[in-house]
Design an enzyme around this catalytic site. Structure first.
Site, mmCIF file in Angstrom:
data_model
loop_
_atom_site.group_PDB
_atom_site.id
_atom_site.type_symbol
_atom_site.label_atom_id
_atom_site.label_comp_id
_atom_site.label_asym_id
_atom_site.label_seq_id
_atom_site.Cartn_x
_atom_site.Cartn_y
_atom_site.Cartn_z
ATOM 1 N N PHE A 1 -10.656 8.982 11.627
ATOM 2 C CA PHE A 1 -11.419 10.346 11.386
ATOM 3 C C PHE A 1 -12.949 10.228 11.492
ATOM 4 C CE2 PHE A 1 -7.222 10.662 9.562
ATOM 5 C CZ PHE A 1 -6.771 11.863 10.086
ATOM 6 N N ASP B 1 2.869 1.005 8.353
ATOM 7 C CA ASP B 1 1.919 0.677 9.096
ATOM 8 C C ASP B 1 1.266 -0.928 8.792
ATOM 9 O OD1 ASP B 1 0.361 0.363 11.211
ATOM 10 O OD2 ASP B 1 -1.084 1.849 10.754
HETATM 11 P P1 ATP Z 1 -7.655 3.214 11.958
HETATM 12 O O1 ATP Z 1 -6.111 4.124 11.727
HETATM 13 O O2 ATP Z 1 -8.003 3.046 13.282
HETATM 14 O O3 ATP Z 1 -7.162 1.926 11.198
HETATM 15 P P2 ATP Z 1 -8.678 4.537 9.670
HETATM 16 O O4 ATP Z 1 -9.151 5.880 9.808
HETATM 17 O O5 ATP Z 1 -7.511 4.275 9.063
HETATM 18 O O6 ATP Z 1 -8.718 3.861 11.152
HETATM 19 P P3 ATP Z 1 -9.590 2.397 8.377
HETATM 20 O O7 ATP Z 1 -9.069 1.368 9.263
HETATM 21 O O8 ATP Z 1 -9.302 2.565 6.813
HETATM 22 O O9 ATP Z 1 -9.888 3.557 9.122
HETATM 23 O O10 ATP Z 1 -11.466 2.191 8.362
HETATM 24 C C1 ATP Z 1 -12.037 1.491 9.510
HETATM 25 C C2 ATP Z 1 -12.798 0.435 9.305
HETATM 26 O O11 ATP Z 1 -13.794 0.525 7.953
HETATM 27 C C3 ATP Z 1 -12.074 -0.647 8.659
HETATM 28 O O12 ATP Z 1 -11.108 -1.447 9.757
HETATM 29 C C4 ATP Z 1 -12.857 -1.698 8.083
HETATM 30 O O13 ATP Z 1 -13.453 -2.319 8.819
HETATM 31 C C5 ATP Z 1 -13.833 -0.662 7.337
HETATM 32 N N1 ATP Z 1 -13.211 -0.360 5.835
HETATM 33 C C6 ATP Z 1 -12.379 0.768 5.619
HETATM 34 N N2 ATP Z 1 -12.137 0.695 4.385
HETATM 35 C C7 ATP Z 1 -12.825 -0.439 3.858
HETATM 36 C C8 ATP Z 1 -12.900 -0.893 2.398
HETATM 37 N N3 ATP Z 1 -12.355 -0.307 1.497
HETATM 38 N N4 ATP Z 1 -13.810 -2.032 2.275
HETATM 39 C C9 ATP Z 1 -14.395 -2.484 3.271
HETATM 40 N N5 ATP Z 1 -14.219 -2.007 4.697
HETATM 41 C C10 ATP Z 1 -13.504 -0.958 5.031
#
Ligand code: ATP
Length: 306
Positions: A25, A162
């Site tokens: 997002f 997932d």
């Molecule tokens: P996707 O569906 O592509 O995985 P997403 O929208 O679920 O994306 P996240 O994977 O949660 O997003 O976040 C993207 C990136 O940000 C993670 O791969 C990680 O590198 C970083 N990130 C997210 N949350 C955290 C956290 N709590 N602590 C440290 N890094 C984080």
């Protein structure tokens, strides 16, 4: 509809700094959150159970904690922001040492989700960078920690959908946490969730019934966890490299499974193989997996100290 009203944060207390990741997002930032003083309103971070509150005393400056801040590009599209916030609604229900904690949200534009920071970032990258240093026992420990988180979700009747190393974050060299609840859903005992066909599905991690019928249950989470264990033992190698998504199901139906990773204790590979039973009912549940991993961890520590 679930409410996250208690989780609304004062944006003035949040300071994003560097960008650390890119999500579905929007960008993710590292930053700080200044905890509001106790007594004035509720402590919103960790429902008062948080160890951060232990260090505080009434007269001192407010504590500042490091946080991860998820932002949403499509701030003006109500459907997108609702989907974005869905993850926060889900995360607020959990309280587990190996699940990334929701600290709160800013629900007015620009919408932010504020979470506990995993300082060492993504597990796969961490495994690759530290492959030389990581002991066998440490990898087993990661698997065990994740199984405690998944056993907790199982007890809450949550299906994650997932489970993969890419959704695990590293808090410290000895602590990993499950993240990314974007796909997870609550399911009642007998029912299961049919996924919407528009989302890109992680076919190489999915059970045969998830691939064939889009059927997602705790038993299909168990299958995915088997794949996640495999990735951890392979130090971040992804499953079925070079195999087309459309060929994965043919292999699985032929009885093919991911191979024994190097140095994998036979008992652990046997557990992974049970997670990959074609019949969902033949797979162990997370409670059993957790117990078995605990035994394997102890066996390993005895063997490696001999
Ligand atoms: P996707 O569906 O592509 O995985 P997403 O929208 O679920 O994306 P996240 O994977 O949660 O997003 O976040 C993207 C990136 O940000 C993670 O791969 C990680 O590198 C970083 N990130 C997210 N949350 C955290 C956290 N709590 N602590 C440290 N890094 C984080």
């Amino acid at each position: 509809t679930p409410t996250v009203r208690n989780y609304e944060l004062d944006r003035a207390l949040i300071t994003p700094s560097a960008k650390i990741g890119v999500g579905q997002f929007g960008d993710v930032y590292v930053g700080t959150y200044t905890l509001p003083k106790l007594g004035k309103g509720k402590n919103l971070a960790g429902n008062g159970k948080n160890s951060n509150s232990d260090q505080r005393n009434a007269d001192s400056r407010p504590d500042v904690i490091q946080v991860a801040i998820k932002t949403c590009k499509a701030n003006d599209d109500p459907e997108k922001t609702e989907n974005f916030l869905a993850e926060a609604y889900i995360m607020q229900k959990f309280d587990h040492p190996h699940i990334i904690r929701l600290i709160g949200i800013c629900s007015v534009m620009p919408i932010w989700i504020v979470m506990e920071l995993a300082k060492l970032g993504e597990l796969r990258a961490y495994l690759k960078t530290n492959s030389e240093r990581l002991s066998h026992g440490t990898l087993l420990k990661y698997c065990y920690q994740l199984s405690t988180a998944l056993s907790y979700l199982e007890s809450k009747k949550f299906v994650h959908r997932d489970i993969a190393a890419r959704n695990v974050l590293v808090s410290s060299p000895t602590c990993v946490k499950l993240a990314d609840f974007g796909l997870s859903r609550w399911v009642s005992d007998q029912s299961y969730y049919h996924s919407t066909p528009t989302v890109a599905l992680p076919i190489k991690w999915m059970s045969p019934e998830s691939i064939n019928f889009r059927r997602f249950t705790t038993a299909s989470d168990v299958w995915m966890f088997g794949v996640c264990i495999w990735e951890i033992l392979m130090l971040g190698v992804k499953p079925f490299q070079g195999v087309k998504n459309s060929d994965v199901i043919l292999k699985l139906e032929n009885g093919e499974r991911l191979p024994l990773p190097p140095n994998c204790p036979p008992r652990l590979y046997s557990l992974m193989s049970q997670c990959w039973a074609y019949e969902p009912l033949k797979r162990p549940n997370f409670k059993r997996i957790k117990e078995t991993l605990h035994e394997i961890l102890i066996e390993d520590s005895i063997n490696s100290s001999e």
